[in-house]
Motif scaffolding. Structure first.
Motif, PDB file in Angstrom:
ATOM      1  N   ASP A 121       5.780   4.675  -7.892  1.00  0.00           N
ATOM      2  CA  ASP A 121       6.934   3.781  -7.816  1.00  0.00           C
ATOM      3  C   ASP A 121       6.631   2.418  -8.434  1.00  0.00           C
ATOM      4  O   ASP A 121       7.526   1.574  -8.537  1.00  0.00           O
ATOM      5  CB  ASP A 121       7.366   3.580  -6.356  1.00  0.00           C
ATOM      6  CG  ASP A 121       7.881   4.861  -5.716  1.00  0.00           C
ATOM      7  OD1 ASP A 121       7.552   5.102  -4.543  1.00  0.00           O
ATOM      8  OD2 ASP A 121       8.617   5.606  -6.401  1.00  0.00           O
ATOM      9  N   THR A 122       5.398   2.194  -8.818  1.00  0.00           N
ATOM     10  CA  THR A 122       5.013   0.933  -9.443  1.00  0.00           C
ATOM     11  C   THR A 122       5.793   0.727 -10.736  1.00  0.00           C
ATOM     12  O   THR A 122       5.778   1.590 -11.622  1.00  0.00           O
ATOM     13  CB  THR A 122       3.511   0.918  -9.737  1.00  0.00           C
ATOM     14  OG1 THR A 122       2.799   0.975  -8.503  1.00  0.00           O
ATOM     15  CG2 THR A 122       3.115  -0.331 -10.503  1.00  0.00           C
ATOM     16  N   ALA A 123       6.470  -0.398 -10.828  1.00  0.00           N
ATOM     17  CA  ALA A 123       7.310  -0.682 -11.990  1.00  0.00           C
ATOM     18  C   ALA A 123       7.938  -2.058 -11.821  1.00  0.00           C
ATOM     19  O   ALA A 123       7.849  -2.663 -10.746  1.00  0.00           O
ATOM     20  CB  ALA A 123       8.419   0.373 -12.127  1.00  0.00           C
ATOM     21  N   GLN A 141       0.828  -1.195   0.000  1.00  0.00           N
ATOM     22  CA  GLN A 141       0.000   0.000   0.000  1.00  0.00           C
ATOM     23  C   GLN A 141       0.872   1.258   0.000  1.00  0.00           C
ATOM     24  O   GLN A 141       2.034   1.213   0.451  1.00  0.00           O
ATOM     25  CB  GLN A 141      -0.901   0.012   1.231  1.00  0.00           C
ATOM     26  CG  GLN A 141      -1.961  -1.057   1.221  1.00  0.00           C
ATOM     27  CD  GLN A 141      -2.906  -0.948   2.407  1.00  0.00           C
ATOM     28  OE1 GLN A 141      -2.599  -0.308   3.407  1.00  0.00           O
ATOM     29  NE2 GLN A 141      -4.062  -1.568   2.285  1.00  0.00           N
ATOM     30  N   PRO A 142       0.334   2.354  -0.482  1.00  0.00           N
ATOM     31  CA  PRO A 142       1.093   3.618  -0.415  1.00  0.00           C
ATOM     32  C   PRO A 142       1.549   3.906   1.010  1.00  0.00           C
ATOM     33  O   PRO A 142       0.794   3.699   1.967  1.00  0.00           O
ATOM     34  CB  PRO A 142       0.075   4.651  -0.897  1.00  0.00           C
ATOM     35  CG  PRO A 142      -0.833   3.891  -1.802  1.00  0.00           C
ATOM     36  CD  PRO A 142      -0.957   2.528  -1.186  1.00  0.00           C
ATOM     37  N   GLY A 143       2.781   4.348   1.120  1.00  0.00           N
ATOM     38  CA  GLY A 143       3.375   4.584   2.429  1.00  0.00           C
ATOM     39  C   GLY A 143       4.094   3.388   3.001  1.00  0.00           C
ATOM     40  O   GLY A 143       4.796   3.511   4.019  1.00  0.00           O
ATOM     41  N   GLY A 144       3.938   2.253   2.376  1.00  0.00           N
ATOM     42  CA  GLY A 144       4.570   1.041   2.860  1.00  0.00           C
ATOM     43  C   GLY A 144       6.018   0.901   2.416  1.00  0.00           C
ATOM     44  O   GLY A 144       6.588   1.796   1.770  1.00  0.00           O
ATOM     45  N   ASN A 163      11.221   2.852   1.168  1.00  0.00           N
ATOM     46  CA  ASN A 163      10.273   3.296   2.190  1.00  0.00           C
ATOM     47  C   ASN A 163       9.351   4.361   1.626  1.00  0.00           C
ATOM     48  O   ASN A 163       9.641   4.991   0.600  1.00  0.00           O
ATOM     49  CB  ASN A 163      11.031   3.856   3.394  1.00  0.00           C
ATOM     50  CG  ASN A 163      11.904   2.827   4.077  1.00  0.00           C
ATOM     51  OD1 ASN A 163      11.578   1.639   4.119  1.00  0.00           O
ATOM     52  ND2 ASN A 163      13.026   3.282   4.620  1.00  0.00           N
ATOM     53  N   ASN A 164       8.239   4.554   2.324  1.00  0.00           N
ATOM     54  CA  ASN A 164       7.266   5.576   1.914  1.00  0.00           C
ATOM     55  C   ASN A 164       6.943   5.457   0.421  1.00  0.00           C
ATOM     56  O   ASN A 164       6.994   6.427  -0.330  1.00  0.00           O
ATOM     57  CB  ASN A 164       7.808   6.971   2.229  1.00  0.00           C
ATOM     58  CG  ASN A 164       6.752   8.052   2.076  1.00  0.00           C
ATOM     59  OD1 ASN A 164       5.548   7.771   2.119  1.00  0.00           O
ATOM     60  ND2 ASN A 164       7.193   9.290   1.873  1.00  0.00           N
ATOM     61  N   VAL A 181       7.153  -4.493  -8.635  1.00  0.00           N
ATOM     62  CA  VAL A 181       6.735  -3.749  -7.452  1.00  0.00           C
ATOM     63  C   VAL A 181       5.450  -3.015  -7.803  1.00  0.00           C
ATOM     64  O   VAL A 181       5.409  -2.251  -8.760  1.00  0.00           O
ATOM     65  CB  VAL A 181       7.812  -2.740  -7.010  1.00  0.00           C
ATOM     66  CG1 VAL A 181       7.280  -1.823  -5.911  1.00  0.00           C
ATOM     67  CG2 VAL A 181       9.058  -3.471  -6.530  1.00  0.00           C
ATOM     68  N   THR A 182       4.410  -3.284  -7.040  1.00  0.00           N
ATOM     69  CA  THR A 182       3.125  -2.628  -7.259  1.00  0.00           C
ATOM     70  C   THR A 182       2.708  -1.916  -5.985  1.00  0.00           C
ATOM     71  O   THR A 182       2.627  -2.536  -4.921  1.00  0.00           O
ATOM     72  CB  THR A 182       2.048  -3.642  -7.655  1.00  0.00           C
ATOM     73  OG1 THR A 182       2.467  -4.342  -8.835  1.00  0.00           O
ATOM     74  CG2 THR A 182       0.724  -2.940  -7.934  1.00  0.00           C
ATOM     75  N   VAL A 183       2.474  -0.619  -6.111  1.00  0.00           N
ATOM     76  CA  VAL A 183       2.035   0.181  -4.978  1.00  0.00           C
ATOM     77  C   VAL A 183       0.606   0.616  -5.253  1.00  0.00           C
ATOM     78  O   VAL A 183       0.340   1.377  -6.186  1.00  0.00           O
ATOM     79  CB  VAL A 183       2.937   1.404  -4.760  1.00  0.00           C
ATOM     80  CG1 VAL A 183       2.515   2.151  -3.490  1.00  0.00           C
ATOM     81  CG2 VAL A 183       4.402   0.996  -4.681  1.00  0.00           C
ATOM     82  N   SER A 184      -0.302   0.085  -4.461  1.00  0.00           N
ATOM     83  CA  SER A 184      -1.718   0.343  -4.714  1.00  0.00           C
ATOM     84  C   SER A 184      -2.507   0.165  -3.428  1.00  0.00           C
ATOM     85  O   SER A 184      -2.173  -0.674  -2.595  1.00  0.00           O
ATOM     86  CB  SER A 184      -2.229  -0.607  -5.792  1.00  0.00           C
ATOM     87  OG  SER A 184      -3.627  -0.447  -5.970  1.00  0.00           O
ATOM     88  N   SER A 185      -3.555   0.959  -3.309  1.00  0.00           N
ATOM     89  CA  SER A 185      -4.443   0.802  -2.155  1.00  0.00           C
ATOM     90  C   SER A 185      -5.598  -0.128  -2.508  1.00  0.00           C
ATOM     91  O   SER A 185      -6.451  -0.399  -1.663  1.00  0.00           O
ATOM     92  CB  SER A 185      -4.969   2.165  -1.713  1.00  0.00           C
ATOM     93  OG  SER A 185      -5.613   2.833  -2.778  1.00  0.00           O
TER      94      SER A 185
END
Length: 110
Positions: free
Chosen positions: A88-90, A12-15, A82-83, A106-110
């Motif tokens: 940053d998903t890529a 998740q975002p911030g993770g 971090n954060n 790497v997937t950043v998603s809520s």
């Protein structure tokens, strides 16, 4: 020397995530080892790199959030992220001396 990445995933975002790049042999003679990333529809870009004598470089977009570290004795380079942000998903790749790993998503998603 072949390079193999690991440690990607969904966060998740911030993770945070920690990526590892392990060489099949000694990496001590590889002056630069870098992490690149490629998002869908975008060019591959340099994220961070580390030299064998301890130097580091970070892209502006991740400076202060990501840390690259290198352990020549363990033939490993890690990227502590971090954060994390959605952007940053890529697919993240490790590279040195013309050798590229297969990449880790790497997937950043809520």
């Amino acid at each position: 020397v072949q390079l193999v990445e690991s440690g990607g995933g969904l966060v998740q975002p911030g993770g945070s995530l920690r990526l590892s790049c392990t060489g099949s042999g000694s990496i001590v003679d590889m002056y630069f080892i870098g992490w690149y990333r490629q998002a869908p529809g975008k060019q591959r870009e340099l994220v961070a790199r580390a030299t064998t004598d301890g130097g580091t470089f970070y892209a502006d977009s991740i400076r202060g959030r990501f840390t690259i570290s290198r352990d020549n004795a363990k033939n490993t380079v890690t990227l502590q992220m971090n954060n994390l942000k959605v952007e940053d998903t890529a697919v993240y790749y490790c590279t040195s001396d013309g050798s590229w790993g297969q990449g880790t998503q790497v997937t950043v998603s809520s």
